[in-house]
Motif scaffolding. Structure first.
Motif, mmCIF file in Angstrom:
data_model
loop_
_atom_site.group_PDB
_atom_site.id
_atom_site.type_symbol
_atom_site.label_atom_id
_atom_site.label_comp_id
_atom_site.label_asym_id
_atom_site.label_seq_id
_atom_site.Cartn_x
_atom_site.Cartn_y
_atom_site.Cartn_z
ATOM 1 N N SER A 44 -0.979 6.262 7.622
ATOM 2 C CA SER A 44 0.053 6.514 6.616
ATOM 3 C C SER A 44 0.961 7.697 6.917
ATOM 4 C CB SER A 44 -0.601 6.699 5.243
ATOM 5 O OG SER A 44 -1.134 5.470 4.785
ATOM 6 N N VAL B 113 -11.426 -3.188 -0.550
ATOM 7 C CA VAL B 113 -11.259 -1.783 -0.904
ATOM 8 C C VAL B 113 -12.479 -0.992 -0.440
ATOM 9 C CG1 VAL B 113 -11.038 -0.137 -2.816
ATOM 10 C CG2 VAL B 113 -9.850 -2.353 -2.916
ATOM 11 N N LEU C 83 -8.061 0.276 2.978
ATOM 12 C CA LEU C 83 -8.067 -1.173 2.812
ATOM 13 C C LEU C 83 -8.478 -1.800 4.136
ATOM 14 C CD1 LEU C 83 -4.818 -1.788 0.707
ATOM 15 C CD2 LEU C 83 -7.177 -1.482 -0.098
ATOM 16 N N PHE D 292 -0.825 -0.960 -4.511
ATOM 17 C CA PHE D 292 -1.979 -0.069 -4.439
ATOM 18 C C PHE D 292 -1.508 1.336 -4.066
ATOM 19 C CE2 PHE D 292 -4.198 -3.976 -4.269
ATOM 20 C CZ PHE D 292 -5.563 -3.753 -4.385
ATOM 21 N N ASN D 293 -2.312 2.318 -4.424
ATOM 22 C CA ASN D 293 -2.179 3.670 -3.875
ATOM 23 C C ASN D 293 -3.391 3.988 -3.023
ATOM 24 O OD1 ASN D 293 -0.619 5.344 -6.734
ATOM 25 N ND2 ASN D 293 0.320 4.398 -4.947
ATOM 26 N N SER D 294 -3.144 4.520 -1.831
ATOM 27 C CA SER D 294 -4.243 5.008 -1.005
ATOM 28 C C SER D 294 -4.884 6.241 -1.642
ATOM 29 C CB SER D 294 -3.746 5.336 0.402
ATOM 30 O OG SER D 294 -2.780 6.369 0.373
ATOM 31 N N LEU E 259 0.846 -1.185 0.000
ATOM 32 C CA LEU E 259 0.000 0.000 0.000
ATOM 33 C C LEU E 259 0.885 1.239 0.000
ATOM 34 C CD1 LEU E 259 -2.745 1.384 0.109
ATOM 35 C CD2 LEU E 259 -2.642 1.212 2.611
ATOM 36 N N ASP E 260 0.961 1.892 -1.165
ATOM 37 C CA ASP E 260 1.749 3.086 -1.422
ATOM 38 C C ASP E 260 3.238 2.754 -1.602
ATOM 39 O OD1 ASP E 260 -0.470 4.752 -1.447
ATOM 40 O OD2 ASP E 260 -0.335 5.163 0.697
ATOM 41 N N GLY F 273 -4.779 5.216 4.981
ATOM 42 C CA GLY F 273 -4.220 6.201 4.068
ATOM 43 C C GLY F 273 -4.136 7.551 4.742
#
Length: 304
Positions: free
Chosen positions: A241, A172, A185, A86-88, A62-63, A196
């Protein structure tokens, strides 16, 4: 700048530090509960975190961080199997190493599409490349004068879509407010919500309105947090994040309450926005509403 004080942060002592070879003197890695690695960049003002979620069959990243140093060698040191990335959301501090892991799973959005196709020039980072934003100066791998974020390939994901990592499923959740493409997520079985930038212990930005950051929306932000407080059980932990890695569920409720107060004009105690919490606002009037361990930065013109 005040952020340079109290380094290293005391909260890192709560977590198990993982010694790695390919950190470039920049990244730090921590082992979190439920087989998750947090990779952080504590030497930059953003103090960004991104997560490697380990599964039996594959892992989810994630990111990809700020891109000041290569990250793929470090991720491969932690996990040598298949990785889905994935990108938040599409903001610069979460996407800069996307080109090392493409295609990147993202929520469909016009701003995301533009950045993915064109990348970002260093000017889009505002003052974030100024040397004072770095705790010990620039890392050796960073050419600040010529830095830019490369284009990357994407695959779109849908709200509610699940990804099976073998022994764990990740869902998601579309969570607009900070930006329209924001996702969280949700690992229901392991009681983890990866938030995120929709929540972390710091300044939450609900005011962006520019090509580089898209559009924040206070009403959407409130509706997102209200929906989460109803849907997410109170024993779920928030994996965040920025700043401290883990927060408790009740911060979702506190954020929803804060956003409701702002929307209703109940902003007693608000303060001038701190230096470093402004980016490319273009002179717009913004305020900061303080809360317990975090704050909400918002554009007051949105409320008129």
């Amino acid at each position: 700048m005040t952020w340079l004080k109290n380094y290293p942060r005391a909260y890192y002592q709560k977590y198990e530090r993982v010694q790695v070879q390919r950190d470039y003197g920049w990244y730090q890695v921590y082992k979190l509960p439920k087989n998750v690695y947090a990779i952080c960049e504590p030497q930059h003002f953003q103090e960004v975190n991104f997560f490697l979620i380990m599964g039996e069959s594959r892992a989810l990243l994630l990111d990809t961080g700020e891109g000041f140093c290569p990250i793929k060698p470090l991720i491969e040191e932690l996990y040598d199997g298949e990785i889905i990335a994935f990108n938040s959301h599409f903001h610069f501090d979460h996407i800069a190493s996307n080109h090392e892991f493409q295609p990147i799973h993202v929520f469909e959005d016009d701003y995301v599409k533009h950045v993915a196709e064109n990348g970002l020039p260093k000017e889009a980072l505002g003052a974030q490349l100024d040397e004072e934003m770095f705790q010990f100066g620039y890392p050796q791998t960073l050419d600040a004068e010529n830095f830019y974020i490369r284009p990357y390939e994407t695959e779109y994901v849908a709200d509610g879509e699940e990804f099976d990592l073998g022994d764990r499923k990740i869902q998601v959740l579309h969570t607009p407010g900070h930006s329209n493409d924001c996702i969280m997520l949700y690992d229901e079985a392991n009681k983890i919500l990866f938030t995120g930038d929709t929540f972390y212990l710091g300044a939450l930005y609900a005011h962006f309105d520019c090509a580089e950051f898209g559009h924040g929306n206070l009403q959407q932000y409130y509706e997102t947090m209200k929906r989460l407080t109803a849907a997410i059980p109170q024993d779920v932990k928030l994996y965040c994040s920025h700043n401290d890695f883990i927060a408790d569920w009740h911060k979702l409720q506190e954020t929803a309450d804060a956003l409701a107060h702002i929307l209703h004009g109940e902003t007693a105690g608000e303060r001038e926005v701190a230096v470093g919490h402004t980016y490319l606002e273009g002179g717009k009037t913004i305020s900061e509403y303080p809360c317990d361990g975090f704050s909400v930065v918002y554009n007051t013109s949105h409320l008129k």
